[in-house]
Design an enzyme around this catalytic site. Structure first.
Site, PDB file in Angstrom:
ATOM      1  N   ARG A 203     -10.027   0.190   8.533  1.00 28.11           N
ATOM      2  CA  ARG A 203      -9.341  -1.036   8.910  1.00 28.11           C
ATOM      3  C   ARG A 203     -10.316  -2.071   9.444  1.00 28.11           C
ATOM      4  NH1 ARG A 203      -3.726   0.027   8.499  1.00 28.11           N
ATOM      5  NH2 ARG A 203      -2.615  -1.623   9.538  1.00 28.11           N
TER       6      ARG A 203
ATOM      7  N   ARG B  81      11.754  -5.213   5.227  1.00 29.86           N
ATOM      8  CA  ARG B  81      11.510  -3.813   4.848  1.00 29.86           C
ATOM      9  C   ARG B  81      12.442  -2.869   5.615  1.00 29.86           C
ATOM     10  NH1 ARG B  81       5.626  -1.574   5.363  1.00 29.86           N
ATOM     11  NH2 ARG B  81       5.764  -2.657   7.357  1.00 29.86           N
TER      12      ARG B  81
ATOM     13  N   LYS C 176       0.835  -1.216   0.000  1.00 27.64           N
ATOM     14  CA  LYS C 176       0.000   0.000   0.000  1.00 27.64           C
ATOM     15  C   LYS C 176       0.865   1.260   0.000  1.00 27.64           C
ATOM     16  CE  LYS C 176      -2.068  -1.129   3.865  1.00 27.64           C
ATOM     17  NZ  LYS C 176      -1.301  -2.369   4.167  1.00 27.64           N
TER      18      LYS C 176
ATOM     19  N   ARG D 156      11.230  -0.497  10.984  1.00 24.48           N
ATOM     20  CA  ARG D 156      10.108  -0.078  11.830  1.00 24.48           C
ATOM     21  C   ARG D 156      10.032  -0.950  13.071  1.00 24.48           C
ATOM     22  NH1 ARG D 156       4.807   0.608   8.098  1.00 24.48           N
ATOM     23  NH2 ARG D 156       3.876  -0.591   9.789  1.00 24.48           N
TER      24      ARG D 156
ATOM     25  N   ARG E  21      -0.267  -8.782  13.550  1.00 29.45           N
ATOM     26  CA  ARG E  21      -0.879  -7.851  12.574  1.00 29.45           C
ATOM     27  C   ARG E  21      -1.617  -8.617  11.469  1.00 29.45           C
ATOM     28  NH1 ARG E  21       4.326  -4.646  11.116  1.00 29.45           N
ATOM     29  NH2 ARG E  21       3.099  -3.737   9.428  1.00 29.45           N
TER      30      ARG E  21
HETATM   31  P1  AP5 Z   1       4.862  -1.548   1.869  1.00 30.77           P
HETATM   32  O1  AP5 Z   1       4.462  -0.788   0.665  1.00 30.77           O
HETATM   33  O2  AP5 Z   1       5.632  -0.824   2.914  1.00 30.77           O
HETATM   34  O3  AP5 Z   1       3.594  -2.307   2.481  1.00 30.77           O
HETATM   35  P2  AP5 Z   1       2.302  -1.751   3.191  1.00 30.77           P
HETATM   36  O4  AP5 Z   1       1.115  -2.439   2.586  1.00 30.77           O
HETATM   37  O5  AP5 Z   1       2.295  -0.270   3.221  1.00 30.77           O
HETATM   38  O6  AP5 Z   1       2.561  -2.389   4.619  1.00 30.77           O
HETATM   39  P3  AP5 Z   1       2.451  -1.782   6.087  1.00 30.77           P
HETATM   40  O7  AP5 Z   1       3.169  -2.777   6.965  1.00 30.77           O
HETATM   41  O8  AP5 Z   1       2.904  -0.376   6.157  1.00 30.77           O
HETATM   42  O9  AP5 Z   1       0.960  -1.888   6.317  1.00 30.77           O
HETATM   43  P4  AP5 Z   1       0.243  -1.882   7.633  1.00 30.77           P
HETATM   44  O10 AP5 Z   1      -1.146  -1.785   7.166  1.00 30.77           O
HETATM   45  O11 AP5 Z   1       0.534  -3.024   8.549  1.00 30.77           O
HETATM   46  O12 AP5 Z   1       0.897  -0.649   8.425  1.00 30.77           O
HETATM   47  P5  AP5 Z   1       0.339   0.788   8.765  1.00 30.77           P
HETATM   48  O13 AP5 Z   1       1.490   1.685   8.742  1.00 30.77           O
HETATM   49  O14 AP5 Z   1      -0.870   1.117   7.992  1.00 30.77           O
HETATM   50  O15 AP5 Z   1       5.718  -2.828   1.381  1.00 30.77           O
HETATM   51  C1  AP5 Z   1       6.253  -3.757   2.307  1.00 30.77           C
HETATM   52  C2  AP5 Z   1       7.597  -4.298   1.781  1.00 30.77           C
HETATM   53  O16 AP5 Z   1       7.373  -5.036   0.590  1.00 30.77           O
HETATM   54  C3  AP5 Z   1       8.604  -3.199   1.415  1.00 30.77           C
HETATM   55  O17 AP5 Z   1       9.879  -3.657   1.735  1.00 30.77           O
HETATM   56  C4  AP5 Z   1       8.455  -3.037  -0.108  1.00 30.77           C
HETATM   57  O18 AP5 Z   1       9.642  -2.597  -0.718  1.00 30.77           O
HETATM   58  C5  AP5 Z   1       8.080  -4.465  -0.526  1.00 30.77           C
HETATM   59  N1  AP5 Z   1       7.168  -4.518  -1.672  1.00 30.77           N
HETATM   60  C6  AP5 Z   1       6.086  -3.705  -1.894  1.00 30.77           C
HETATM   61  N2  AP5 Z   1       5.452  -4.059  -3.033  1.00 30.77           N
HETATM   62  C7  AP5 Z   1       6.149  -5.128  -3.536  1.00 30.77           C
HETATM   63  C8  AP5 Z   1       5.985  -5.943  -4.715  1.00 30.77           C
HETATM   64  N3  AP5 Z   1       4.979  -5.742  -5.570  1.00 30.77           N
HETATM   65  N4  AP5 Z   1       6.880  -6.942  -4.908  1.00 30.77           N
HETATM   66  C9  AP5 Z   1       7.914  -7.160  -4.033  1.00 30.77           C
HETATM   67  N5  AP5 Z   1       8.124  -6.402  -2.924  1.00 30.77           N
HETATM   68  C10 AP5 Z   1       7.246  -5.407  -2.667  1.00 30.77           C
HETATM   69  O19 AP5 Z   1      -0.162   0.565  10.278  1.00 30.77           O
HETATM   70  C11 AP5 Z   1       0.741   0.304  11.328  1.00 30.77           C
HETATM   71  C12 AP5 Z   1      -0.051   0.171  12.612  1.00 30.77           C
HETATM   72  O20 AP5 Z   1      -0.736   1.409  12.906  1.00 30.77           O
HETATM   73  C13 AP5 Z   1      -1.157  -0.895  12.612  1.00 30.77           C
HETATM   74  O21 AP5 Z   1      -0.665  -2.177  12.926  1.00 30.77           O
HETATM   75  C14 AP5 Z   1      -2.122  -0.346  13.671  1.00 30.77           C
HETATM   76  O22 AP5 Z   1      -1.653  -0.634  14.969  1.00 30.77           O
HETATM   77  C15 AP5 Z   1      -2.033   1.163  13.461  1.00 30.77           C
HETATM   78  N6  AP5 Z   1      -3.067   1.647  12.532  1.00 30.77           N
HETATM   79  C16 AP5 Z   1      -2.874   2.167  11.276  1.00 30.77           C
HETATM   80  N7  AP5 Z   1      -4.047   2.480  10.713  1.00 30.77           N
HETATM   81  C17 AP5 Z   1      -5.003   2.165  11.610  1.00 30.77           C
HETATM   82  C18 AP5 Z   1      -6.431   2.222  11.592  1.00 30.77           C
HETATM   83  N8  AP5 Z   1      -7.112   2.673  10.528  1.00 30.77           N
HETATM   84  N9  AP5 Z   1      -7.088   1.812  12.705  1.00 30.77           N
HETATM   85  C19 AP5 Z   1      -6.440   1.367  13.794  1.00 30.77           C
HETATM   86  N10 AP5 Z   1      -5.100   1.245  13.866  1.00 30.77           N
HETATM   87  C20 AP5 Z   1      -4.385   1.633  12.771  1.00 30.77           C
END
Ligand code: AP5
Length: 206
Positions: free
Chosen positions: A88, A122, A13, A153, A164
């Protein structure tokens, strides 16, 4: 256009969001980034958020929904926006429907077995948040966009990632049906290479 990027942790994402906002020049609203900013600056929201994020749990809905509601009141979103990591769960989606109109929901679908490797490998830029993977960094430790140091991270360790992923399956995956029923869901194959995924999304958005 108001867009949601849906997908499991590590689905890509954030990676796609960076490319999409460059192309479409719309604000990128990531609740994860907002929480990390608040944690870094030790704000009251940051203190609350950290206690949940460290355990791989969702931050309480009342905190998260209010943050997004306020953000969508700002002037820059008039041109459209990209929501990443929100909603979410079904409750957040229903709340969002009360104060926003979403045009398209892009679900980045990835084989869940791949995600642990993607996330634990990552590295992110400590300044601009750009995302990388150790497999393609070839030992480089600084960001190619802004030159700052790359870090891991705090919630990218194996135990937290597994939690997660469980939270995703139980609480976030039901949104696929929610938005399918609303006629807004489009699924892209997130197992493909980053540029191929990007091209699929651009094809959908036009
Ligand atoms: P990346 O693009 O970083 O993946 P991502 O989908 O953004 O993953 P996140 O871990 O950031 O998602 P998340 O939803 O857990 O975290 P968030 O920050 O929202 O890619 C990942 C890796 O893969 C990278 O190394 C990249 O280079 C590689 N990659 C990407 N695409 C690729 C491809 N096509 N092929 C190969 N490699 C690839 O949330 C963190 C925390 O915040 C949550 O756990 C929760 O506690 C809290 N939080 C956030 N939003 C909410 C909400 N709405 N409600 C409640 N709590 C929330």
């Amino acid at each position: 256009m108001n867009i949601i990027l849906l997908g499991a942790p590590g689905a890509g994402k954030g990676t796609q969001a960076t490319k999409l906002v460059d192309k479409y020049q719309i604000p990128h609203i990531s609740t994860g980034d907002i929480f990390r900013y608040n944690i870094k600056n030790q704000t009251p929201i940051g203190v609350v958020a950290k206690s949940y994020i460290d355990k791989g749990q969702l931050v309480p809905d009342e905190v998260t929904v209010e943050i997004v509601k306020q953000r969508l009141n700002e002037k820059d979103v008039e041109v459209g926006y990209l929501l990443d990591g929100f909603p979410r769960n079904i409750f957040q989606a229903e709340e969002l429907d009360k104060f926003a109109t979403i045009d398209k929901v892009i679900d980045i679908s990835v084989n869940l077995d791949k995600l642990l490797k993607r996330i634990t490998g990552r590295r992110v830029c400590s300044k601009c948040g750009e995302s990388y993977h150790v497999d393609t960094l070839n030992g480089v430790t600084t960001c190619s966009r802004c030159g700052a140091d790359l870090i891991q991270r705090a919630d990218d360790n194996e135990a937290t990632v597994e939690k997660r992923l469980t939270v995703y399956k139980e609480q976030t995956a039901p949104l696929i049906d929610y938005y399918k029923k609303a006629g807004k869901l489009v699924t892209v194959d997130g197992d493909k290479a980053i540029d191929e995924v990007f091209n699929s999304i651009v094809e959908i958005l036009g």
